[in-house]
Design a protein around this motif. Structure first.
Motif, PDB file in Angstrom:
ATOM      1  N   TYR A   1       9.995 -11.036  -5.806  1.00 47.35           N
ATOM      2  CA  TYR A   1      10.367 -11.244  -7.208  1.00 47.35           C
ATOM      3  C   TYR A   1       9.412 -10.462  -8.117  1.00 47.35           C
ATOM      4  O   TYR A   1       9.839  -9.828  -9.086  1.00 47.35           O
ATOM      5  CB  TYR A   1      10.334 -12.738  -7.530  1.00 47.35           C
ATOM      6  CG  TYR A   1      10.700 -13.054  -8.951  1.00 47.35           C
ATOM      7  CD1 TYR A   1      12.024 -13.011  -9.374  1.00 47.35           C
ATOM      8  CD2 TYR A   1       9.723 -13.401  -9.881  1.00 47.35           C
ATOM      9  CE1 TYR A   1      12.366 -13.295 -10.695  1.00 47.35           C
ATOM     10  CE2 TYR A   1      10.059 -13.691 -11.198  1.00 47.35           C
ATOM     11  CZ  TYR A   1      11.373 -13.632 -11.595  1.00 47.35           C
ATOM     12  OH  TYR A   1      11.714 -13.915 -12.895  1.00 47.35           O
ATOM     13  N   GLY A   2       8.139 -10.471  -7.789  1.00 49.69           N
ATOM     14  CA  GLY A   2       7.151  -9.721  -8.569  1.00 49.69           C
ATOM     15  C   GLY A   2       7.436  -8.228  -8.597  1.00 49.69           C
ATOM     16  O   GLY A   2       7.267  -7.570  -9.627  1.00 49.69           O
ATOM     17  N   GLU A   3       7.882  -7.687  -7.473  1.00 45.59           N
ATOM     18  CA  GLU A   3       8.229  -6.262  -7.426  1.00 45.59           C
ATOM     19  C   GLU A   3       9.459  -5.979  -8.281  1.00 45.59           C
ATOM     20  O   GLU A   3       9.541  -4.933  -8.932  1.00 45.59           O
ATOM     21  CB  GLU A   3       8.472  -5.825  -5.985  1.00 45.59           C
ATOM     22  CG  GLU A   3       7.196  -5.755  -5.153  1.00 45.59           C
ATOM     23  CD  GLU A   3       7.480  -5.504  -3.684  1.00 45.59           C
ATOM     24  OE1 GLU A   3       6.917  -4.531  -3.140  1.00 45.59           O
ATOM     25  OE2 GLU A   3       8.262  -6.283  -3.088  1.00 45.59           O
ATOM     26  N   LEU A   4      10.422  -6.911  -8.287  1.00 46.91           N
ATOM     27  CA  LEU A   4      11.587  -6.741  -9.164  1.00 46.91           C
ATOM     28  C   LEU A   4      11.153  -6.736 -10.629  1.00 46.91           C
ATOM     29  O   LEU A   4      11.658  -5.933 -11.424  1.00 46.91           O
ATOM     30  CB  LEU A   4      12.613  -7.843  -8.915  1.00 46.91           C
ATOM     31  CG  LEU A   4      13.331  -7.830  -7.569  1.00 46.91           C
ATOM     32  CD1 LEU A   4      14.255  -9.045  -7.450  1.00 46.91           C
ATOM     33  CD2 LEU A   4      14.103  -6.544  -7.355  1.00 46.91           C
ATOM     34  N   LEU A   5      10.222  -7.615 -10.979  1.00 45.49           N
ATOM     35  CA  LEU A   5       9.702  -7.628 -12.351  1.00 45.49           C
ATOM     36  C   LEU A   5       9.051  -6.301 -12.705  1.00 45.49           C
ATOM     37  O   LEU A   5       9.222  -5.788 -13.824  1.00 45.49           O
ATOM     38  CB  LEU A   5       8.676  -8.754 -12.530  1.00 45.49           C
ATOM     39  CG  LEU A   5       9.195 -10.161 -12.700  1.00 45.49           C
ATOM     40  CD1 LEU A   5       8.021 -11.139 -12.767  1.00 45.49           C
ATOM     41  CD2 LEU A   5      10.064 -10.303 -13.941  1.00 45.49           C
ATOM     42  N   GLU A   6       8.311  -5.756 -11.765  1.00 45.75           N
ATOM     43  CA  GLU A   6       7.636  -4.479 -11.978  1.00 45.75           C
ATOM     44  C   GLU A   6       8.666  -3.394 -12.331  1.00 45.75           C
ATOM     45  O   GLU A   6       8.482  -2.639 -13.293  1.00 45.75           O
ATOM     46  CB  GLU A   6       6.871  -4.114 -10.708  1.00 45.75           C
ATOM     47  CG  GLU A   6       5.941  -2.964 -10.828  1.00 45.75           C
ATOM     48  CD  GLU A   6       5.198  -2.699  -9.508  1.00 45.75           C
ATOM     49  OE1 GLU A   6       4.638  -1.598  -9.415  1.00 45.75           O
ATOM     50  OE2 GLU A   6       5.199  -3.555  -8.605  1.00 45.75           O
ATOM     51  N   VAL A   7       9.747  -3.327 -11.579  1.00 47.21           N
ATOM     52  CA  VAL A   7      10.811  -2.357 -11.847  1.00 47.21           C
ATOM     53  C   VAL A   7      11.465  -2.653 -13.195  1.00 47.21           C
ATOM     54  O   VAL A   7      11.700  -1.743 -14.006  1.00 47.21           O
ATOM     55  CB  VAL A   7      11.859  -2.361 -10.704  1.00 47.21           C
ATOM     56  CG1 VAL A   7      13.072  -1.508 -11.073  1.00 47.21           C
ATOM     57  CG2 VAL A   7      11.232  -1.888  -9.396  1.00 47.21           C
ATOM     58  N   PHE A   8      11.758  -3.920 -13.452  1.00 47.36           N
ATOM     59  CA  PHE A   8      12.392  -4.320 -14.707  1.00 47.36           C
ATOM     60  C   PHE A   8      11.585  -3.860 -15.918  1.00 47.36           C
ATOM     61  O   PHE A   8      12.113  -3.221 -16.837  1.00 47.36           O
ATOM     62  CB  PHE A   8      12.580  -5.840 -14.722  1.00 47.36           C
ATOM     63  CG  PHE A   8      13.070  -6.401 -16.022  1.00 47.36           C
ATOM     64  CD1 PHE A   8      14.346  -6.127 -16.483  1.00 47.36           C
ATOM     65  CD2 PHE A   8      12.262  -7.233 -16.787  1.00 47.36           C
ATOM     66  CE1 PHE A   8      14.810  -6.650 -17.686  1.00 47.36           C
ATOM     67  CE2 PHE A   8      12.713  -7.768 -17.985  1.00 47.36           C
ATOM     68  CZ  PHE A   8      13.988  -7.475 -18.433  1.00 47.36           C
ATOM     69  N   PHE A   9      10.294  -4.166 -15.930  1.00 50.20           N
ATOM     70  CA  PHE A   9       9.479  -3.822 -17.093  1.00 50.20           C
ATOM     71  C   PHE A   9       9.269  -2.315 -17.222  1.00 50.20           C
ATOM     72  O   PHE A   9       9.128  -1.807 -18.335  1.00 50.20           O
ATOM     73  CB  PHE A   9       8.149  -4.571 -17.064  1.00 50.20           C
ATOM     74  CG  PHE A   9       8.268  -5.974 -17.561  1.00 50.20           C
ATOM     75  CD1 PHE A   9       8.293  -6.257 -18.911  1.00 50.20           C
ATOM     76  CD2 PHE A   9       8.406  -7.029 -16.670  1.00 50.20           C
ATOM     77  CE1 PHE A   9       8.438  -7.556 -19.385  1.00 50.20           C
ATOM     78  CE2 PHE A   9       8.551  -8.340 -17.122  1.00 50.20           C
ATOM     79  CZ  PHE A   9       8.569  -8.595 -18.483  1.00 50.20           C
ATOM     80  N   ALA A  10       9.276  -1.590 -16.116  1.00 46.53           N
ATOM     81  CA  ALA A  10       9.062  -0.146 -16.164  1.00 46.53           C
ATOM     82  C   ALA A  10      10.298   0.631 -16.591  1.00 46.53           C
ATOM     83  O   ALA A  10      10.188   1.794 -16.986  1.00 46.53           O
ATOM     84  CB  ALA A  10       8.594   0.352 -14.802  1.00 46.53           C
ATOM     85  N   THR A  11      11.468   0.011 -16.543  1.00 51.02           N
ATOM     86  CA  THR A  11      12.701   0.763 -16.809  1.00 51.02           C
ATOM     87  C   THR A  11      13.431   0.329 -18.081  1.00 51.02           C
ATOM     88  O   THR A  11      14.604   0.651 -18.263  1.00 51.02           O
ATOM     89  CB  THR A  11      13.652   0.678 -15.593  1.00 51.02           C
ATOM     90  OG1 THR A  11      13.900  -0.698 -15.267  1.00 51.02           O
ATOM     91  CG2 THR A  11      13.067   1.408 -14.389  1.00 51.02           C
ATOM     92  N   HIS A  12      12.746  -0.417 -18.942  1.00 46.39           N
ATOM     93  CA  HIS A  12      13.268  -0.687 -20.281  1.00 46.39           C
ATOM     94  C   HIS A  12      12.079  -0.885 -21.211  1.00 46.39           C
ATOM     95  O   HIS A  12      10.940  -0.915 -20.762  1.00 46.39           O
ATOM     96  CB  HIS A  12      14.219  -1.899 -20.285  1.00 46.39           C
ATOM     97  CG  HIS A  12      13.569  -3.234 -20.395  1.00 46.39           C
ATOM     98  ND1 HIS A  12      12.790  -3.792 -19.395  1.00 46.39           N
ATOM     99  CD2 HIS A  12      13.569  -4.144 -21.398  1.00 46.39           C
ATOM    100  CE1 HIS A  12      12.355  -4.971 -19.784  1.00 46.39           C
ATOM    101  NE2 HIS A  12      12.811  -5.211 -20.996  1.00 46.39           N
ATOM    102  N   ASP A  13      12.321  -0.980 -22.509  1.00 48.78           N
ATOM    103  CA  ASP A  13      11.236  -1.156 -23.469  1.00 48.78           C
ATOM    104  C   ASP A  13      11.098  -2.634 -23.815  1.00 48.78           C
ATOM    105  O   ASP A  13      11.894  -3.166 -24.600  1.00 48.78           O
ATOM    106  CB  ASP A  13      11.491  -0.341 -24.732  1.00 48.78           C
ATOM    107  CG  ASP A  13      10.343  -0.415 -25.725  1.00 48.78           C
ATOM    108  OD1 ASP A  13       9.409  -1.227 -25.533  1.00 48.78           O
ATOM    109  OD2 ASP A  13      10.375   0.342 -26.715  1.00 48.78           O
ATOM    110  N   PRO A  14      10.088  -3.314 -23.260  1.00 54.57           N
ATOM    111  CA  PRO A  14       9.919  -4.736 -23.515  1.00 54.57           C
ATOM    112  C   PRO A  14       9.180  -5.048 -24.819  1.00 54.57           C
ATOM    113  O   PRO A  14       8.825  -6.186 -25.075  1.00 54.57           O
ATOM    114  CB  PRO A  14       9.113  -5.202 -22.305  1.00 54.57           C
ATOM    115  CG  PRO A  14       8.249  -4.029 -21.983  1.00 54.57           C
ATOM    116  CD  PRO A  14       9.108  -2.824 -22.283  1.00 54.57           C
ATOM    117  N   THR A  15       8.970  -4.013 -25.649  1.00 53.08           N
ATOM    118  CA  THR A  15       8.213  -4.217 -26.891  1.00 53.08           C
ATOM    119  C   THR A  15       9.087  -4.179 -28.138  1.00 53.08           C
ATOM    120  O   THR A  15       8.576  -4.343 -29.245  1.00 53.08           O
ATOM    121  CB  THR A  15       7.106  -3.149 -27.044  1.00 53.08           C
ATOM    122  OG1 THR A  15       7.713  -1.869 -27.251  1.00 53.08           O
ATOM    123  CG2 THR A  15       6.196  -3.118 -25.824  1.00 53.08           C
ATOM    124  N   THR A  16      10.375  -3.962 -27.977  1.00 49.85           N
ATOM    125  CA  THR A  16      11.260  -3.910 -29.140  1.00 49.85           C
ATOM    126  C   THR A  16      12.124  -5.164 -29.180  1.00 49.85           C
ATOM    127  O   THR A  16      12.789  -5.496 -28.205  1.00 49.85           O
ATOM    128  CB  THR A  16      12.158  -2.651 -29.106  1.00 49.85           C
ATOM    129  OG1 THR A  16      12.877  -2.617 -27.877  1.00 49.85           O
ATOM    130  CG2 THR A  16      11.331  -1.389 -29.247  1.00 49.85           C
TER     131      THR A  16
END
Length: 191
Positions: free
Chosen positions: A81-96
């Protein structure tokens, strides 16, 4: 359209788990996670809103409260699950807040919908780590919420990028995400 719960769709196996992420347009997030080793299935849909059985047309108004999201069934023996989170956060902008690029509205928010207390803890710790490292140069606005009813999107949304990769939205928005995925996560891609 009916509500969908991936847990009901497969014989419960110890190594199969569910993750639900909203990271803007679900065409983008679906395309990314379909390429990840250990991912058994990805379903685009709607979650987190007030209306039962919403349609795409309703969700795009921003008035149903739903986010465009994906529900992932993954084999935890092959990817965590942690690796999925890593991909998720790296492939969209979580700051907008409530937007990804030109897609604007609450339906395009960044949100993790956890299914277990462990997923909640991992998500909160991961976001805290990214913020402490100033990984994005701005604070992360990704919400963390308990998963609610997930409504599968209409059939024409499924596998959208692979069926429409020559379309301008796919070329200009999704293809760069796919290139980033290949560059940074080569070791996590399906062979």
């Amino acid at each position: 359209m009916t509500a969908f719960n991936a847990a009901n769709e497969f014989q419960k196996q110890d190594n199969l788990e569910i993750a639900t992420f909203a990271g803007g347009c679900f065409w983008c997030t679906e395309a990314v996670f379909l390429k990840i080793e250990g991912v058994q299935s990805v379903s685009p849909g709607y979650i987190g809103g007030e209306v039962s059985n919403p349609t795409y047309q309703e969700v795009t108004t921003g008035r149903t409260g739903h986010a465009e999201a994906i529900e992932i069934v993954f084999d935890s023996n092959l990817i965590s699950y942690g690796e999925l989170l890593e991909v998720f956060f790296a492939t969209h902008d979580p700051t907008t807040l409530n937007r990804q690029g030109a897609d604007v509205g609450t339906q395009y928010r960044s949100e993790v919908f956890y299914h277990t207390d462990e997923q909640k803890q991992i998500t909160e710790e991961f976001i805290s780590f990214l913020n402490s490292e100033n990984a994005f140069g701005k604070p992360i606005v990704t919400a963390t919420s308990q998963a609610s009813t997930f409504y599968v999107a209409e059939d024409y949304h499924k596998n959208y990028y692979n069926r429409n990769s020559d379309q301008s939205y796919c070329t200009y928005v999704i293809t760069p995400k796919m290139d980033k995925l290949k560059a940074y996560f080569q070791d996590k891609l399906k062979k």
